[in-house]
Design an enzyme around this catalytic site. Structure first.
Site, PDB file in Angstrom:
ATOM      1  N   LYS A 144       8.666  -1.426  -6.225  1.00 34.29           N
ATOM      2  CA  LYS A 144       9.988  -2.028  -6.538  1.00 34.29           C
ATOM      3  C   LYS A 144      10.985  -1.002  -7.077  1.00 34.29           C
ATOM      4  O   LYS A 144      12.179  -1.122  -6.846  1.00 34.29           O
ATOM      5  CB  LYS A 144       9.809  -3.194  -7.516  1.00 34.29           C
ATOM      6  CG  LYS A 144       8.797  -4.232  -7.026  1.00 34.29           C
ATOM      7  CD  LYS A 144       8.965  -4.580  -5.549  1.00 34.29           C
ATOM      8  CE  LYS A 144       7.707  -5.191  -4.968  1.00 34.29           C
ATOM      9  NZ  LYS A 144       7.746  -5.261  -3.474  1.00 34.29           N
ATOM     10  N   ASP A 169      12.362  -8.101  -0.670  1.00 33.05           N
ATOM     11  CA  ASP A 169      11.424  -9.056  -1.245  1.00 33.05           C
ATOM     12  C   ASP A 169      11.325  -8.815  -2.760  1.00 33.05           C
ATOM     13  O   ASP A 169      11.611  -7.728  -3.243  1.00 33.05           O
ATOM     14  CB  ASP A 169      10.031  -8.889  -0.609  1.00 33.05           C
ATOM     15  CG  ASP A 169       9.082 -10.008  -1.030  1.00 33.05           C
ATOM     16  OD1 ASP A 169       7.863  -9.770  -1.051  1.00 33.05           O
ATOM     17  OD2 ASP A 169       9.567 -11.121  -1.349  1.00 33.05           O
ATOM     18  N   ASN A 170      10.938  -9.839  -3.503  1.00 34.51           N
ATOM     19  CA  ASN A 170      10.572  -9.712  -4.927  1.00 34.51           C
ATOM     20  C   ASN A 170      11.710  -9.341  -5.864  1.00 34.51           C
ATOM     21  O   ASN A 170      11.496  -8.659  -6.874  1.00 34.51           O
ATOM     22  CB  ASN A 170       9.445  -8.679  -5.116  1.00 34.51           C
ATOM     23  CG  ASN A 170       8.306  -8.904  -4.184  1.00 34.51           C
ATOM     24  OD1 ASN A 170       8.013  -8.065  -3.348  1.00 34.51           O
ATOM     25  ND2 ASN A 170       7.662 -10.047  -4.279  1.00 34.51           N
ATOM     26  N   GLU A 199       4.795 -15.524  -3.487  1.00 31.53           N
ATOM     27  CA  GLU A 199       3.811 -15.944  -2.481  1.00 31.53           C
ATOM     28  C   GLU A 199       2.608 -16.645  -3.104  1.00 31.53           C
ATOM     29  O   GLU A 199       2.043 -16.194  -4.083  1.00 31.53           O
ATOM     30  CB  GLU A 199       3.336 -14.750  -1.638  1.00 31.53           C
ATOM     31  CG  GLU A 199       2.856 -13.545  -2.397  1.00 31.53           C
ATOM     32  CD  GLU A 199       3.969 -12.531  -2.620  1.00 31.53           C
ATOM     33  OE1 GLU A 199       5.151 -12.905  -2.605  1.00 31.53           O
ATOM     34  OE2 GLU A 199       3.649 -11.364  -2.811  1.00 31.53           O
TER      35      GLU A 199
HETATM   36  N1  LIG Z   1       7.422   5.176  -0.901  1.00 28.85           N
HETATM   37  C1  LIG Z   1       6.559   4.521  -0.121  1.00 28.85           C
HETATM   38  N2  LIG Z   1       6.425   4.844   1.179  1.00 28.85           N
HETATM   39  C2  LIG Z   1       5.547   4.168   1.957  1.00 28.85           C
HETATM   40  N3  LIG Z   1       4.756   3.152   1.519  1.00 28.85           N
HETATM   41  C3  LIG Z   1       4.862   2.830   0.233  1.00 28.85           C
HETATM   42  C4  LIG Z   1       5.756   3.468  -0.644  1.00 28.85           C
HETATM   43  N4  LIG Z   1       5.652   2.903  -1.875  1.00 28.85           N
HETATM   44  C5  LIG Z   1       4.709   1.942  -1.773  1.00 28.85           C
HETATM   45  N5  LIG Z   1       4.230   1.899  -0.499  1.00 28.85           N
HETATM   46  C6  LIG Z   1       3.251   0.944   0.024  1.00 28.85           C
HETATM   47  O1  LIG Z   1       3.888  -0.339  -0.006  1.00 28.85           O
HETATM   48  C7  LIG Z   1       3.014  -1.309  -0.563  1.00 28.85           C
HETATM   49  C8  LIG Z   1       3.458  -1.635  -1.948  1.00 28.85           C
HETATM   50  C9  LIG Z   1       3.922  -2.839  -2.236  1.00 28.85           C
HETATM   51  C10 LIG Z   1       4.350  -3.152  -3.640  1.00 28.85           C
HETATM   52  N6  LIG Z   1       4.500  -4.579  -3.755  1.00 28.85           N
HETATM   53  C11 LIG Z   1       4.325  -5.148  -4.941  1.00 28.85           C
HETATM   54  O2  LIG Z   1       4.109  -4.491  -5.962  1.00 28.85           O
HETATM   55  C12 LIG Z   1       4.369  -6.622  -5.006  1.00 28.85           C
HETATM   56  C13 LIG Z   1       3.858  -7.227  -6.149  1.00 28.85           C
HETATM   57  C14 LIG Z   1       3.865  -8.606  -6.248  1.00 28.85           C
HETATM   58  N7  LIG Z   1       3.343  -9.208  -7.442  1.00 28.85           N
HETATM   59  O3  LIG Z   1       2.854  -8.450  -8.341  1.00 28.85           O
HETATM   60  O4  LIG Z   1       3.395 -10.447  -7.587  1.00 28.85           O
HETATM   61  C15 LIG Z   1       4.363  -9.417  -5.216  1.00 28.85           C
HETATM   62  C16 LIG Z   1       4.872  -8.795  -4.077  1.00 28.85           C
HETATM   63  O5  LIG Z   1       5.379  -9.532  -3.037  1.00 28.85           O
HETATM   64  C17 LIG Z   1       4.897  -7.415  -3.954  1.00 28.85           C
HETATM   65  O6  LIG Z   1       5.441  -6.854  -2.832  1.00 28.85           O
HETATM   66  C18 LIG Z   1       1.634  -0.652  -0.566  1.00 28.85           C
HETATM   67  O7  LIG Z   1       1.022  -0.856   0.686  1.00 28.85           O
HETATM   68  C19 LIG Z   1       1.995   0.808  -0.805  1.00 28.85           C
HETATM   69  O8  LIG Z   1       0.987   1.682  -0.347  1.00 28.85           O
HETATM   70 MG   LIG Z   2       6.553  -8.318  -1.728  1.00 29.28          MG
END
Ligand SMILES: Nc1ncnc2c1ncn2[C@@H]1O[C@H](/C=C/CNC(=O)c2cc([N+](=O)[O-])cc(O)c2O)[C@@H](O)[C@H]1O
Ligand SMILES: [Mg+2]
Length: 215
Positions: A144, A169-170, A199
């Site tokens: 985020k 999202d979020n 979700e």
């Molecule tokens: N700079 C970058 N370049 C490429 N890939 C990257 C990246 N930074 C993160 N990622 C990838 O994106 C995803 C991270 C999602 C974080 N979502 C979340 O942290 C999240 C948390 C909750 N929640 O805690 O309820 C709910 C949600 O819908 C969420 O999306 C992971 O697969 C990570 O490896």
């Molecule tokens: Mg999300």
């Protein structure tokens, strides 16, 4: 060693979904996350909002930041017009490996280019590497605190132009306060919040749609 959650999610897809049927892959993941193990997919409720925006926009060039298991990748790719180009960035190799298989189960591997790498490294290279001039739609769903820096980098690289739609999202949970302030206060974006729920829960969350108006 014990399988990871994404690997268990993939097993649920392989056990329940029909090969080549995107909707059955989406249904299998939502069932797994609702009844077995929560996972951070955009989910069915916010996913329906995402679907309607993709259908309305009918985007030709799409970028997704944060593939994770490929759930939103499948939701978006199944609705794209023929000839559309969809790039999704994921820097965790284990998640990317699971996502490739999820996308393959949906039969959408020809519609999606999954790039294994960090957004910060790849955004400056998308134009020359993929020949993409600008994106019609960017779906932000990665860490985020990366939403704002990546948006600024996309602007600097000219990949966001008049009419580009950012869908984040979020924006409430976990929340992206700096990004939200930016798109809502900037005279260059027309921003709108689509209220929903985190979700598979009753917690409030939502999607922010921001249309770039040009510099
Ligand atoms: N700079 C970058 N370049 C490429 N890939 C990257 C990246 N930074 C993160 N990622 C990838 O994106 C995803 C991270 C999602 C974080 N979502 C979340 O942290 C999240 C948390 C909750 N929640 O805690 O309820 C709910 C949600 O819908 C969420 O999306 C992971 O697969 C990570 O490896
Ligand atoms: Mg999300």
């Amino acid at each position: 060693t014990r399988k990871s959650r994404p690997q268990r999610l993939l097993k649920a897809v392989e056990g329940k979904a029909t090969l080549g049927d995107p909707q059955s892959v989406i249904t299998a993941i939502d069932h797994f996350c609702r009844h077995k193990e929560w996972a951070m997919n955009v989910g069915d409720e916010k996913g329906s909002i995402l679907d309607s925006l993709v259908i309305e926009l009918s985007p030709v060039n799409v970028l997704e930041l944060g593939t994770y298991c490929g759930y939103s990748t499948v939701r978006i790719a199944r609705l794209l017009p023929p000839g559309a180009r969809f790039i999704t960035l994921e820097f965790n190799p284990d998640y990317a490996a699971v996502a490739r298989q999820v996308i393959g189960w949906a039969g959408l591997e020809d519609k999606v280019q999954l790039v294994e790498g960090a957004s910060g490294d790849w955004i400056p290279r998308l134009r020359e590497h993929f020949g993409v001039q600008m994106f019609d739609l960017v779906f932000l769903d990665h860490w985020k605190d990366q939403y704002l820096p990546d948006t600024k980098q996309l602007e600097e690289c000219g990949l966001i132009q008049k009419g580009t739609v950012l869908l984040a999202d979020n924006v409430i949970c976990p929340g992206t306060p700096d990004y939200l302030k930016y798109v809502r206060n900037s005279p260059h974006y027309d921003s709108r919040y689509y209220r929903s729920h985190l979700e598979y829960t009753k917690v409030e969350d939502g999607l922010e749609k921001s249309v770039f108006l040009g510099f």
